[in-house]
Design an enzyme around this catalytic site. Structure first.
Site, short mmCIF file in Angstrom:
data_model
loop_
_atom_site.label_atom_id
_atom_site.label_comp_id
_atom_site.label_asym_id
_atom_site.label_seq_id
_atom_site.Cartn_x
_atom_site.Cartn_y
_atom_site.Cartn_z
N SER A 142 -3.10 38.26 -17.54
CA SER A 142 -1.75 37.90 -17.08
C SER A 142 -1.92 36.79 -16.07
O SER A 142 -3.04 36.61 -15.53
CB SER A 142 -1.10 39.12 -16.41
OG SER A 142 0.03 38.74 -15.66
N TYR A 155 -1.53 46.45 -10.74
CA TYR A 155 -1.51 45.54 -11.89
C TYR A 155 -2.34 44.30 -11.59
O TYR A 155 -3.16 43.87 -12.41
CB TYR A 155 -0.04 45.18 -12.17
CG TYR A 155 0.21 44.43 -13.45
CD1 TYR A 155 0.41 45.10 -14.65
CD2 TYR A 155 0.30 43.04 -13.45
CE1 TYR A 155 0.68 44.41 -15.82
CE2 TYR A 155 0.57 42.34 -14.63
CZ TYR A 155 0.76 43.03 -15.80
OH TYR A 155 1.03 42.34 -16.96
P1 NAD Z 1 5.14 46.65 -23.93
O1 NAD Z 1 5.54 47.74 -22.99
O2 NAD Z 1 6.15 46.01 -24.80
O3 NAD Z 1 3.95 47.14 -24.87
C1 NAD Z 1 2.87 47.89 -24.36
C2 NAD Z 1 2.15 48.52 -25.51
O4 NAD Z 1 1.07 49.29 -24.98
C3 NAD Z 1 3.01 49.49 -26.33
O5 NAD Z 1 2.62 49.41 -27.68
C4 NAD Z 1 2.64 50.84 -25.74
O6 NAD Z 1 2.83 51.92 -26.64
C5 NAD Z 1 1.18 50.62 -25.46
N1 NAD Z 1 0.63 51.54 -24.48
C6 NAD Z 1 1.06 51.81 -23.23
N2 NAD Z 1 0.30 52.75 -22.67
C7 NAD Z 1 -0.64 53.09 -23.58
C8 NAD Z 1 -1.72 54.01 -23.60
N3 NAD Z 1 -1.99 54.80 -22.56
N4 NAD Z 1 -2.46 54.09 -24.73
C9 NAD Z 1 -2.19 53.33 -25.81
N5 NAD Z 1 -1.19 52.44 -25.84
C10 NAD Z 1 -0.43 52.33 -24.74
O7 NAD Z 1 4.41 45.58 -22.97
P2 NAD Z 1 4.01 44.05 -23.21
O8 NAD Z 1 4.81 43.26 -22.27
O9 NAD Z 1 3.96 43.69 -24.63
O10 NAD Z 1 2.53 44.07 -22.60
C11 NAD Z 1 1.37 43.94 -23.38
C12 NAD Z 1 0.25 43.40 -22.51
O11 NAD Z 1 0.56 42.09 -22.04
C13 NAD Z 1 -0.01 44.24 -21.27
O12 NAD Z 1 -1.40 44.30 -21.01
C14 NAD Z 1 0.68 43.46 -20.18
O13 NAD Z 1 0.13 43.70 -18.92
C15 NAD Z 1 0.43 42.05 -20.65
N6 NAD Z 1 1.35 41.07 -20.09
C16 NAD Z 1 2.70 41.16 -20.29
C17 NAD Z 1 3.52 40.20 -19.74
C18 NAD Z 1 5.01 40.22 -19.93
O14 NAD Z 1 5.70 39.41 -19.29
N7 NAD Z 1 5.58 41.06 -20.77
C19 NAD Z 1 2.98 39.15 -19.00
C20 NAD Z 1 1.62 39.10 -18.81
C21 NAD Z 1 0.81 40.05 -19.36
#
Ligand code: NAD
Length: 260
Positions: A142, A155
């Site tokens: 991130s 985080y």
């Molecule tokens: P999201 O909540 O849409 O998806 C998260 C996914 O992880 C889901 O499929 C959920 O079921 C799964 N998950 C959560 N806990 C779990 C566990 N204990 N075991 C197995 N699966 C699990 O979130 P997202 O925004 O798509 O985030 C995905 C990644 O991208 C994360 O690592 C997040 O930190 C990173 N990220 C997101 C953003 C953003 O703005 N959305 C920005 C930077 C980084």
């Protein structure tokens, strides 16, 4: 093309992970999905991906905070696909509170899911990648792996750690056909960020649309969200042969967030 390769994308039932799984599938990779969600919806997702892209799709329910379940998932990938060629460590959660009020169990969960799980998947897939002298490890870090924001201690610590793990993995595989890199998105409008939009709307007494604008205005100079499809395109490039000397980097796709 990635046909004949198998990609494991953790946390791919939603958001960025799903976007990346779709993009890799579109390039011909077989996909092992993982993440939480409704069993019927996940089964439908499997069917849709398989029929749309003509690839093999499977699913494993491993909770990424549980090392024994991660081991079971990698063993399952071996049985079903012969192993993992492309590992995308994407599963992640967020919790926002200042350090002196941060729930200890949330800290532990974020470190386990956002950081430690990637150590386990990586250590378990490397032997096969080494045997094949080919592999791609992509860690979804991130912008919070590069800079901090108040309220996101666990985080930010986990994502900085994940970039450290990425660099070490890249060095340990530097003379092989395996690469390890991190992708650093800014705000992407997934359920993880929608919760922050909702909290902002409630706190400031503004609408959902106004809260999205306010969140972006704070941090993201483009004033636009990054999309899962755009991140998928970056993952596809990192999987390509052209990217074989891209090793140990943390690439941001963030609408200018870290340029400030
Ligand atoms: P999201 O909540 O849409 O998806 C998260 C996914 O992880 C889901 O499929 C959920 O079921 C799964 N998950 C959560 N806990 C779990 C566990 N204990 N075991 C197995 N699966 C699990 O979130 P997202 O925004 O798509 O985030 C995905 C990644 O991208 C994360 O690592 C997040 O930190 C990173 N990220 C997101 C953003 C953003 O703005 N959305 C920005 C930077 C980084």
């Amino acid at each position: 093309t990635l046909s004949g390769k198998t990609a494991l994308v953790t946390g791919s039932t939603s958001g960025i992970g799903l976007g990346i799984a779709r993009t890799l599938a579109a390039e011909g990779a077989n996909v092992l999905l993982n993440g939480f969600g409704d069993a019927g919806e996940i089964a439908q997702l499997q069917k849709d991906l398989a029929s749309e892209f003509g690839i093999k799709v499977d699913y494993h329910h491993a909770d990424m905070s549980k090392p024994d379940q991660i081991e079971a998932m990698i063993a399952y990938a071996g049985e079903k696909f012969g192993g993992v060629d492309i590992l995308v460590n994407n599963a992640g959660i967020q919790y926002v509170a200042n350090i002196d009020e941060f729930p200890v169990e949330k800290w532990d969960a974020i470190i386990a899911i956002n950081l430690t799980s990637a150590f386990h998947t990586t250590r378990l897939v490397l032997p096969r990648m080494r045997a094949n002298n080919w592999g791609r490890i992509i860690n979804l870090a991130s912008v919070h792996g590069l800079v901090a924001s108040a309220g996101k201690s666990a985080y930010v610590a986990a994502k900085h750690g994940l970039i450290g793990l990425t660099k070490t993995t890249a060095l340990e595989t530097a003379s092989t056909g395996i690469t390890a890199n991190a992708i650093c998105p800014g705000f992407v409008l997934t359920p993880l960020v929608q919760k922050q939009v909702d909290d902002r709307a409630a706190k400031d007494g503004i609408s959902n649309e106004e809260a999205k604008k306010a969140l972006l205005a704070d941090k993201q100079p483009s004033h636009e969200f990054v999309t899962p499809e755009e991140l998928g395109a970056m993952a596809v490039f990192l999987c390509s042969e052209a990217a074989r000397q891209v090793r140990g980097v943390a690439w941001n796709m963030d609408g200018g967030w870290v340029a400030q």
